[in-house]
Design an enzyme around this catalytic site. Structure first.
Site, PDB file in Angstrom:
ATOM      1  CG  ASP A 348     -26.739 -11.048  55.176  1.00  0.00           C
ATOM      2  OD1 ASP A 348     -27.634 -10.278  55.530  1.00  0.00           O
ATOM      3  OD2 ASP A 348     -25.697 -11.240  55.824  1.00  0.00           O
ATOM      4  CG  ASP A 652     -22.630 -12.958  57.433  1.00  0.00           C
ATOM      5  OD1 ASP A 652     -23.794 -12.908  57.887  1.00  0.00           O
ATOM      6  OD2 ASP A 652     -21.923 -11.951  57.299  1.00  0.00           O
ATOM      7  CG  ASP A 656     -28.027 -15.177  57.549  1.00  0.00           C
ATOM      8  OD1 ASP A 656     -29.086 -14.541  57.447  1.00  0.00           O
ATOM      9  OD2 ASP A 656     -26.913 -14.637  57.675  1.00  0.00           O
TER      10      ASP A 656
END
Length: 918
Positions: A348, A652, A656
């Site tokens: 990410d 996070d 996800d």
């Protein structure tokens, strides 16, 4: 999935009976159309209508999945070929009354089962964490009255009232908005709060671009609104992710897959060898079947690596401790080694590769282009023009722009123990930090130029305005907002010599250049005038302003992340960025991190058009993916795994969680990560830092090295014992070791010695090696040769000494005690060989670096002396005391194994040098 909304929403919302062909694109509808479609009103439903719809659609909650009980989970662990063989051997030995053999075999089985049992369960807790994100209470209009109800009672058609700090309780089509901004980072991955209005957008707009919608589980950061409930429970965006996560199957880690293949092959080989040996002994050698059966039990016992599960657990646990010291908290033991196996890291962006702290990096005034150093919320940095540091006070336009940014601002800064935070909008926080770098402290500046009135930011107007009086009592109006809005209201610009006519084309070129570099743009303008009426009104912000500056804001990369990405590349690991943020921003950050440099970025809309095969071809080549939804992230992980890659995924947000669960190693952020992400992950980073992943990869590689070293040490021991038994059967000899004595060697001495290898420090070139091939067998051809060679050496030493002693008239019990001791002493010498696959055992590194080796050798020697001399153990295992002469023979045989193994390593090094290029 249809672009318009959740793929699971198939009901016709007016009567709940007829299925629709596609999910309704609520974000593409006007508020009036949405109200009409749901047969709803702005003053809300009646109590009767709400009750009818609740019965039809069900409560606004996510139903828990049925869990498998602990006993079922435990029983499932015994579904393993190697364990079947061990259980069968245990049952037979129990039937024959050999209780010591039975107990040791069952202990090995239970250790194996326990490891599998503790690995399971991450899916259930991850799902519970997502379900906990739904708001427990909601404020609605029912029968035209404001009421607070249990959020589970919300139904499509309800009108919900939102205020700052609320968690959105269901998916809402906004029908009235006042300065609303929602933190949707957990769903979209976008670092900035999303400004909302009531306008419709295109039906295929990405989730982060649907400004007329507010989604369940997100947070209201600022403003107020009322919204029409259009989806509840499992039909919301967060409900869709919940279903996606529930349907994701977790895969075994590379090591567990290798161990499983190794175990199956070993079990089949042991059974085949046992059956063949039994047949030869009974039909060719004429041994009684009962005697041969006990010999076969000894053979099976000698060949099964009972100590492997325990040593694997200890090695992994030590890796967990080392990773914890590096801020990586491992939630599932096999993830330790899996990190060392990864070939691709999908990361990410926000908060992982970047700081998640918006920072002004560039300020452009008329005739002045300023770069601002420093990153994050710490007010440390300089203003530079080219290579020259400047003082903002010497440049009037810049100084006034910085003042405007501090005054036209509702955020606050806080600093404690050197840690700076921003309370409020991150963009406004970036402007406060910028002002602090020039000495404009927020409190002092506000006191010197007090605010008289303000127009808060609203997305439909795209600006915020504040009215002030300076320290001489003169009135000012400052405005900040979208650059195009600032150009629209400005007639002048503030140049080096003062105000002059605005050059719109130049400003537009600068804006284009800044946007192309991934910067978010904000314009600052001013007017020396007081509001026309009693307070500041929209008419006061229509025209007559002087444009001060364009400000370029970005979430900067972490400096340590830049180094960590370079380390991963050096280790042969591909790093890919998968983010919900805009493509331009993702490309710019990727370029700064050396991710995807010179390659195109793929957006979620493009992924949507690809089938799985097309995505599989693209996934390996492209390194930057933007505007990615949870489904896109999951599909990318699957595509890379179909390529044979071992994938680590970081994230996070709740968006996800499905990909974190599916990846070979899921890595969640500990500080800013949601509970759903943490529970779906295998590893949690306590410092939210990508650099920690690189450190953890090194630890994982060291763990795998040590496990392989243990197997290289253990298998020759088992092989030597097995060859002793086979040779005795084939040549009609007395069995040199009883089954109980074989199990003593395997479970006590081998495990004690092998444990020392778990403490071996990582070798210096770990992060310069390429990742091992995912399909690589646990034993290479070279390792297989080493196992065979040492097995033959140990067999020759033990059997030769046993036969020699019988020939000299030594008692059978004493000869067997010497044979067992020979195997154990040979293992002690071979442990020194095994610390390095090729390097000499007697160099400086071989004599230092791992104190556990000395402790293990000492413990093993004491155990073996107890085996030989203690009466209780003599009674159980049938051993006798040995004299000095016997020990000299045992030591000489063990030393011979050590010398031959070292000569073989020297020959291997010579061959490698001869074959090396140049």
């Amino acid at each position: 999935m249809p672009a318009g909304g959740p793929a699971v929403a198939k009901k016709d919302w007016r009567d709940g009976t007829a299925p629709a062909d596609a999910a309704p694109a609520w974000h593409a509808s006007t508020p009036e159309a949405a109200l009409a479609r749901l047969s709803a009103r702005r003053e809300g439903l009646s109590a009767r209508e709400a009750a009818e719809r609740l019965a039809r659609h069900g409560p606004n909650r996510l139903e828990g999945a049925r869990r498998r009980g602990p006993w079922a989970r435990l029983l499932a662990q015994f579904h393993n070929v190697l364990l079947y063989v061990m259980l069968g051997a245990a049952a037979i030995t129990a039937f024959l009354g050999h209780w010591v053999d039975t107990g040791v075999l069952l202990a090995a089985v239970l250790i194996n089962a326990f490891i599998g049992f503790v690995q399971e369960g991450k899916a259930e807790t991850a799902l519970e964490a997502i379900r906990a994100m739904l708001s427990p209470r909601a404020v609605v209009l029912r029968d035209g009255l404001r009421q607070e109800i249990d959020a589970a009672e919300l139904v499509p058609g309800d009108v919900v009232l939102l205020a700052s700090g609320d968690r959105v309780p269901a998916d809402l089509r906004l029908i009235q908005v006042k300065g609303l901004r929602c933190d949707e980072s957990t769903l979209t991955g976008e670092s900035l709060p999303a400004a909302k209005d009531t306008g419709a957008v295109a039906a295929d707009a990405a989730l982060g671009d649907r400004r007329g919608m507010a989604y369940a589980g997100t947070l209201v950061g600022y403003g107020q609104a009322s919204g029409l409930v259009v989806a509840t429970g499992r039909d919301t965006e967060i409900g869709r992710i919940d279903q996606l996560l529930a349907g994701v199957a977790t895969g075994a880690t590379p090591l567990l897959r290798q161990i499983d293949r190794f175990g199956r092959a070993l079990a089949l080989a042991i059974l085949a060898l046992a059956l063949l040996t039994f047949a030869v002994g009974v039909w060719l050698r004429g041994h009684p079947a009962a005697d041969m059966f006990m010999m076969i039990v000894a053979l099976v016992a000698s060949a099964i690596p009972e100590g492997l599960p325990a040593i694997m657990t200890i090695t992994l646990a030590l890796g967990v401790q080392r990773m914890a010291r590096r801020q990586a908290i491992v939630r599932h033991l096999p993830a330790v080694e899996a990190l060392g196996s990864v070939t691709v890291i999908c990361s990410d962006k926000t908060g992982t590769l970047t700081r998640n702290e918006m920072t002004v990096q560039r300020v452009v005034c008329a005739g002045l282009d300023v770069r601002v150093s420093g990153a994050g919320y710490a007010p440390e940095g300089e203003f530079r023009v080219g290579e020259r540091t400047i003082d903002a006070d010497h440049h009037p336009a810049l100084a006034l722009a910085l003042r405007a940014g501090v005054l036209c601002n509702d955020a606050r800064m806080a600093g404690e123990a050197g840690q700076w935070t921003v309370v409020g909008d991150p963009t406004e926080g970036a402007l406060l930090v910028l002002g602090h770098k020039a000495g404009l402290l927020h409190g002092h500046t506000q006191a010197a130029w007090p605010r008289a009135d303000a127009i808060p930011f609203e997305s439909q107007h795209r600006f915020m305005a504040t009215a002030h009086h300076d320290d001489e009592g003169q009135p000012w109006i400052f405005v900040k907002g979208a650059p195009e809005k600032m150009l629209e209201i400005s007639a002048c610009e503030w140049g080096p010599e003062g105000e002059r006519a605005i050059d719109v084309d130049t400003w537009r070129r600068m804006a284009t250049d800044m946007a192309a570099r991934g910067l978010r743009l904000l314009g600052l303008a001013c007017k020396r005038a007081a509001p026309a009426g009693a307070g500041l009104a929209f008419e006061d912000v229509a025209a007559g302003y002087t444009l001060l500056a364009l400000v370029g804001i970005a979430d900067p990369p972490r400096e340590e992340a830049v180094r960590a990405v370079a380390d991963c590349h050096a280790a042969g690991i591909r790093v890919k960025m998968i983010t919900g943020d805009h493509g331009e921003t993702a490309r710019a950050i990727g370029a700064q991190l050396a991710i995807g440099a010179g390659k195109p970025a793929i957006t979620g809309a493009e992924i949507e058009l690809m089938d799985d095969e097309a995505l599989r071809r693209v996934a390996l080549d492209v390194d930057v993916f933007a505007r990615a939804s949870p489904e896109h992230k999951l599909r990318l992980v699957n595509a890379l795994q179909r390529h044979g890659q071992v994938v680590a995924m970081t994230g996070d947000g709740v968006n996800d969680a499905p990909a974190l669960k599916r990846a070979d190693v899921g890595v969640a952020m500990g500080r800013k990560g949601t509970e759903a992400a943490k529970e779906a992950a295998d590893v949690v980073l306590a410092d939210d830092n990508f650099a920690t992943i690189a450190a953890a990869v090194r630890e994982g590689r060291a763990v795998y090295d040590n496990i392989r070293k243990f197997i290289l040490f253990m298998l020759p021991t088992n092989g030597g014992e097995a060859l002793v038994v086979i040779a005795a059967i084939l040549f009609g000899l007395t069995l040199p070791m009883t089954p109980a004595q074989v199990l003593w060697i395997n479970m006590v001495t081998s495990s004690t010695l092998g444990l020392a290898l778990a403490f071996e420090p990582g070798e210096g070139d770990l992060m310069r090696r390429p990742p091992r091939a995912p399909g690589e067998p646990l034993l290479s051809r070279f390792f297989a040769w080493r196992v065979l060679m040492v097995s033959v050496l140990m067999m020759a030493a033990a059997l030769g000494l046993f036969l020699w002693e019988l020939e000299r008239g030594t008692a059978l019990e004493t000869a067997r005690t010497m044979a067992v001791s020979t195997i154990v002493v040979a293992e002690m010498f071979y442990l020194l060989n095994s610390r390095f696959v090729l390097a000499p055992a007697l160099g400086r590194a071989g004599l230092r670096g791992n104190p556990a080796v000395a402790w293990a050798l000492g413990a093993c020697l004491l155990l073996q002396l107890a085996f030989v001399y203690l009466p209780p153990l003599q009674a159980v295992f049938g051993t006798t005391a040995l004299g000095a002469r016997e020990w000299v023979g045992v030591g000489a045989a063990g030393l011979g194994v050590f010398v031959v193994a070292e000569l073989e390593k020297a020959a291997a090094r010579a061959l490698i040098r001869q074959g090396a290029p140049g």
